[in-house]
Design a protein around this motif. Structure first.
Motif, PDB file in Angstrom:
ATOM      1  N   UNK A  98       0.808  -1.223   0.000  1.00 44.65           N
ATOM      2  CA  UNK A  98       0.000   0.000   0.000  1.00 44.65           C
ATOM      3  C   UNK A  98       0.841   1.272   0.000  1.00 44.65           C
ATOM      4  N   UNK A  99       2.121   1.145   0.348  1.00 45.45           N
ATOM      5  CA  UNK A  99       2.966   2.332   0.462  1.00 45.45           C
ATOM      6  C   UNK A  99       3.936   2.505  -0.703  1.00 45.45           C
ATOM      7  N   UNK A 100       4.477   1.402  -1.212  1.00 42.31           N
ATOM      8  CA  UNK A 100       5.482   1.513  -2.269  1.00 42.31           C
ATOM      9  C   UNK A 100       5.614   0.180  -3.000  1.00 42.31           C
ATOM     10  N   UNK A 101       6.374   0.223  -4.089  1.00 38.37           N
ATOM     11  CA  UNK A 101       6.728  -0.999  -4.818  1.00 38.37           C
ATOM     12  C   UNK A 101       8.241  -1.194  -4.719  1.00 38.37           C
ATOM     13  N   UNK A 102       8.672  -2.440  -4.757  1.00 34.29           N
ATOM     14  CA  UNK A 102      10.097  -2.752  -4.737  1.00 34.29           C
ATOM     15  C   UNK A 102      10.493  -3.329  -6.083  1.00 34.29           C
ATOM     16  N   UNK A 103      11.603  -2.797  -6.621  1.00 33.07           N
ATOM     17  CA  UNK A 103      12.069  -3.196  -7.944  1.00 33.07           C
ATOM     18  C   UNK A 103      13.521  -3.625  -7.842  1.00 33.07           C
ATOM     19  N   UNK A 104      13.829  -4.773  -8.449  1.00 35.23           N
ATOM     20  CA  UNK A 104      15.217  -5.232  -8.515  1.00 35.23           C
ATOM     21  C   UNK A 104      15.810  -4.754  -9.827  1.00 35.23           C
ATOM     22  N   UNK A 105      16.859  -3.933  -9.756  1.00 35.62           N
ATOM     23  CA  UNK A 105      17.458  -3.371 -10.972  1.00 35.62           C
ATOM     24  C   UNK A 105      18.682  -4.180 -11.398  1.00 35.62           C
ATOM     25  N   UNK A 106      19.429  -3.632 -12.371  1.00 36.87           N
ATOM     26  CA  UNK A 106      20.438  -4.366 -13.125  1.00 36.87           C
ATOM     27  C   UNK A 106      21.306  -5.329 -12.315  1.00 36.87           C
ATOM     28  N   UNK A 107      21.904  -4.844 -11.244  1.00 28.42           N
ATOM     29  CA  UNK A 107      22.917  -5.652 -10.546  1.00 28.42           C
ATOM     30  C   UNK A 107      22.370  -6.333  -9.307  1.00 28.42           C
ATOM     31  N   UNK A 108      21.051  -6.487  -9.231  1.00 29.54           N
ATOM     32  CA  UNK A 108      20.444  -7.118  -8.065  1.00 29.54           C
ATOM     33  C   UNK A 108      20.090  -6.159  -6.958  1.00 29.54           C
ATOM     34  N   UNK A 109      20.406  -4.872  -7.134  1.00 28.62           N
ATOM     35  CA  UNK A 109      20.068  -3.856  -6.136  1.00 28.62           C
ATOM     36  C   UNK A 109      18.554  -3.671  -6.072  1.00 28.62           C
ATOM     37  N   UNK A 110      18.031  -3.542  -4.862  1.00 31.84           N
ATOM     38  CA  UNK A 110      16.604  -3.293  -4.666  1.00 31.84           C
ATOM     39  C   UNK A 110      16.383  -1.797  -4.455  1.00 31.84           C
ATOM     40  N   UNK A 111      15.445  -1.230  -5.217  1.00 32.11           N
ATOM     41  CA  UNK A 111      15.070   0.171  -5.036  1.00 32.11           C
ATOM     42  C   UNK A 111      13.563   0.254  -4.790  1.00 32.11           C
ATOM     43  N   UNK A 112      13.112   1.388  -4.301  1.00 31.30           N
ATOM     44  CA  UNK A 112      11.691   1.583  -4.020  1.00 31.30           C
ATOM     45  C   UNK A 112      11.126   2.685  -4.906  1.00 31.30           C
ATOM     46  N   UNK A 113       9.844   2.531  -5.239  1.00 27.68           N
ATOM     47  CA  UNK A 113       9.152   3.508  -6.077  1.00 27.68           C
ATOM     48  C   UNK A 113       7.705   3.601  -5.627  1.00 27.68           C
ATOM     49  N   UNK A 114       6.972   4.492  -6.256  1.00 19.83           N
ATOM     50  CA  UNK A 114       5.549   4.682  -5.956  1.00 19.83           C
ATOM     51  C   UNK A 114       4.806   3.354  -6.152  1.00 19.83           C
ATOM     52  N   UNK A 115       3.763   3.144  -5.374  1.00 19.93           N
ATOM     53  CA  UNK A 115       2.971   1.925  -5.555  1.00 19.93           C
ATOM     54  C   UNK A 115       2.375   1.908  -6.960  1.00 19.93           C
ATOM     55  N   UNK A 116       2.141   0.706  -7.472  1.00 24.45           N
ATOM     56  CA  UNK A 116       1.711   0.567  -8.860  1.00 24.45           C
ATOM     57  C   UNK A 116       0.763  -0.613  -9.001  1.00 24.45           C
TER      58      UNK A 116
END
Length: 376
Positions: free
Chosen positions: A249-267
């Motif tokens: 309900x607060x954010x989405x988690x995305x795994x980018x190129x090198x396995x790093x996890x970042x957060x973004x707006x919920x989707x």
């Protein structure tokens, strides 16, 4: 003043689609900016509105009346073109006086109008000069004054501030809009300058490849872009490619190129989908990683998604852009106040972070992210 509706306009030149189902509504008395890269169809759009170019398909409506086949003379729309089209044998004053004269204005009222227009564009000292005696910027200011003095309901401004020096361009932005509002015109202002559009427009319409892809207030377009192209064109963005791993309900988690996890707006995009994440460089934070000292050999690390090293610092007057190279991720940029210019040096280590609600998630377009971000 009229409401303008463009309904599915199409125009093709030798296989190039200058307008491809272009649809747009401009409200009565609105100052709307059409913003897009070179060759996106901005000028063709204006020419179809004023009648200089006939669409292959679609309609132009003023207050619900179809004017698609009406001649230019019956539309009460004045277009300021990039070629200026001043009358060579007439002085600056006579050029601006042309429309009030042919429309039968009272002489004293016409003189006051022309004086006011010349004062606005800082051309009063050149009133008796001829077009061939003027610089490009002075010719543009004269053409702008003449357009404003016309007896038209609609003003179509094609890059009206393009040839002016930076200081005058900034000064005229709000003066021009205020005067157009005061005169009650409906105005469409075409530009490729995002700062100009953000400052002047009631609403902005983003055009690309002959299509309107987003319309909204400057804040809506800047903060809530509908496509990766808009995110990067209206305010530069850092773009990351990855897969959604979780959404709450607060954010989405995305795994980018090198396995790093970042957060973004919920989707609403489901987990496992490949996405692009866009964060404005002005929303990208870069707290310094403290260097170990004898007193603090193991200093506390600031919060962030990944580390990087400052590669370049660009002083831009009011702001500074800091470019950071992050291992296996690439170049990331952050725009900061010039007051923080001395806070960073080349080689400094930083953490890169942002508020999740400031990062927008997009599904990867079918043509791929590189094609989506291209400006042609």
């Amino acid at each position: 003043m009229p409401e303008i509706v463009l309904d599915g306009l199409c125009k093709e030149y030798k296989g190039h689609k200058a307008a491809d189902g272009l649809t747009l509504k401009v409200n009565d008395g609105e100052y709307l900016c059409i913003l897009g890269p070179t060759g996106s169809g901005k000028t063709t759009c204006l020419r179809m509105i004023c009648g200089l170019t006939k669409p292959d398909r679609g309609k132009v409506l003023f207050d619900g009346v179809d004017v698609t086949n009406r001649p230019v003379s019956e539309r009460k729309a004045t277009m300021l073109s990039q070629t200026y089209a001043l009358f060579p044998p007439k002085t600056v004053y006579e050029n601006v006086m042309f429309s009030p004269q042919i429309n039968g204005w009272n002489e004293e009222d016409a003189k006051q109008l022309v004086k006011g227009m010349l004062d606005l564009v800082h051309m009063e000292s050149k009133a008796n000069s001829y077009p061939n005696e003027l610089s490009g910027g002075q010719q543009q200011r004269t053409a702008l004054a003449r357009a404003l003095a016309s007896d038209s309901d609609i003003l179509l401004l094609d890059e009206p501030l393009r040839a002016l020096d930076a200081r005058l361009r900034l000064e005229l932005r709000q003066d021009l809009k205020s005067l157009v509002k005061e005169m009650g015109h409906t105005a469409i202002h075409v530009t490729h300058d995002q700062d100009e559009a953000l400052e002047m427009a009631d609403r902005i319409a983003i055009i690309r490849n002959g299509k309107i892809i987003q319309v909204g207030t400057p804040m809506e377009v800047f903060r809530n872009p509908k496509t990766p192209f808009v995110a990067n064109f209206v305010g530069r963005s850092n773009i990351f490619i990855g897969k959604i791993r979780s959404v709450n309900e607060e954010f989405s988690e995305i795994e980018i190129q090198n396995g790093t996890m970042i957060k973004a707006h919920k989707t609403d995009v489901p987990a496992g989908t490949e996405v692009a994440v866009a964060i404005k460089i002005g929303s990208t934070r870069i707290p310094l990683i403290p260097k170990p000292t004898e007193e603090k050999p193991d200093p506390e690390m600031p919060e962030g998604f990944f580390k990087g090293k400052v590669e370049r610092i660009l002083y831009e007057g009011a702001t500074v852009t800091v470019e950071i190279m992050a291992d296996d991720i690439g170049l990331v940029s952050s725009k900061i106040s010039n007051r923080r210019f001395d806070d960073y040096g080349v080689g400094d280590e930083v953490m890169v972070s942002w508020l999740p609600e400031r990062a927008t998630v997009f599904e990867i377009p079918p043509e791929g992210i590189d094609a989506e971000l291209r400006l042609d």
